[in-house]
Design an enzyme around this catalytic site. Structure first.
Site, short mmCIF file in Angstrom:
data_model
loop_
_atom_site.label_atom_id
_atom_site.label_comp_id
_atom_site.label_asym_id
_atom_site.label_seq_id
_atom_site.Cartn_x
_atom_site.Cartn_y
_atom_site.Cartn_z
N GLY A 1 -6.29 3.16 6.84
CA GLY A 1 -5.22 3.92 7.47
C GLY A 1 -4.41 3.15 8.48
O GLY A 1 -4.14 3.65 9.57
N SER A 2 -3.96 1.93 8.12
CA SER A 2 -3.18 1.17 9.09
C SER A 2 -1.81 1.81 9.34
O SER A 2 -1.32 1.81 10.47
CB SER A 2 -3.01 -0.29 8.63
N MET B 1 -5.26 7.53 -2.20
CA MET B 1 -5.39 7.05 -3.57
C MET B 1 -5.71 8.17 -4.56
O MET B 1 -6.70 8.13 -5.29
CB MET B 1 -6.45 5.94 -3.64
N ARG B 2 -4.86 9.17 -4.55
CA ARG B 2 -5.00 10.29 -5.49
C ARG B 2 -3.63 10.61 -6.06
O ARG B 2 -2.64 10.65 -5.33
CB ARG B 2 -5.53 11.54 -4.78
N ASN C 1 5.93 9.31 1.61
CA ASN C 1 5.01 8.25 1.18
C ASN C 1 5.61 6.91 1.54
O ASN C 1 6.83 6.75 1.61
CB ASN C 1 4.79 8.32 -0.34
N HIS D 1 5.62 2.87 0.32
CA HIS D 1 5.30 2.02 -0.83
C HIS D 1 5.65 0.58 -0.49
O HIS D 1 6.74 0.30 0.02
CB HIS D 1 6.11 2.48 -2.05
N ASP E 1 6.29 7.16 -7.18
CA ASP E 1 7.18 6.20 -6.54
C ASP E 1 8.64 6.36 -6.95
O ASP E 1 9.39 5.39 -7.09
CB ASP E 1 6.73 4.76 -6.82
#
Length: 217
Positions: free
Chosen positions: A14-15, A93-94, A110, A112, A148
């Protein structure tokens, strides 16, 4: 104006979550990180959140098997119970179901690690190097059912150096991520982002194309 209540969804360290937490410490930041939710019980980011005094929740995806819809419903119930208004994915990651995405339309962000629409999916730094890209970067976008592919809120670029490896390139891109994610959440929380015909307008102006970005070294 009350600060927007934000949940950050993580599966690992979680950076980017940490960058959002740090930004939200400012008294004039328009959002608060009210919840960190993970599908992995021992995700490293959960400890970071707890040390920051943020509530955490764990919904293990394994008992749900292949029933993604049931997992997403369980997650949605937790978000509603915490009065969440905006959701930020940060290494979650889902794959989310279209039904869940629809519930959070234009309220779920999100990050990316590439300049979308280039290099969707995984291994972005490796693929950018293999393609001979001269410029690489990161993108914050609203989440849509297609991976994405959502409306772009903000991008940041870096120069690809001749001696770059996946690790060195990725490290510089991560710094960009930690800058543009809090900045993007701020814009959304302030109500300054509008989606028109599938594209984001910031204060009524189109988001610049990736080619117009000035990359950092």
């Amino acid at each position: 104006m009350p600060r927007k209540r934000v949940a950050v969804l993580i599966s690992g360290r979680g950076s980017n979550m940490a960058a959002l937490i740090e930004a939200a410490k400012a008294s004039d930041y328009p959002a608060e990180i009210a919840l960190v939710l993970s599908n992995i019980a021992d995700a490293g980011g959960l400890d970071t959140a707890r040390k920051a005094g943020i509530q955490t929740a764990i919904i293990d995806h394994k008992p749900f098997g292949k029933d993604r819809a049931a997992f997403d419903r369980a997650m949605h119930e937790v978000l509603i119970a915490h009065r969440i208004e905006l959701v930020c994915l940060a290494g979650f990651m889902r794959l989310l179901t279209p039904e869940f995405v629809a519930l959070w339309k234009e309220r779920m962000l999100n990050i990316h690690p590439a300049l979308l629409p280039a290099f969707k999916g995984l291994d972005t730094h490796k693929r950018a190097l293999e393609a001979g890209a001269k410029v690489h970067g990161a993108t914050v976008h609203f989440v849509v059912p297609e991976m994405d592919a959502g409306p772009i809120i903000m991008q940041g670029a870096v120069v690809v150096r001749p001696d770059d490896t996946e690790a060195t390139l990725g490290a510089r891109v991560l710094k960009v991520e930690h800058t543009i994610y809090p900045a993007s959440l701020k814009l959304v929380a302030e109500g300054r982002v509008q989606v028109v015909d599938g594209r984001c307008l910031i204060d009524g102006k189109p988001v610049p194309d990736a080619g117009a970005l000035i990359p950092v070294a």
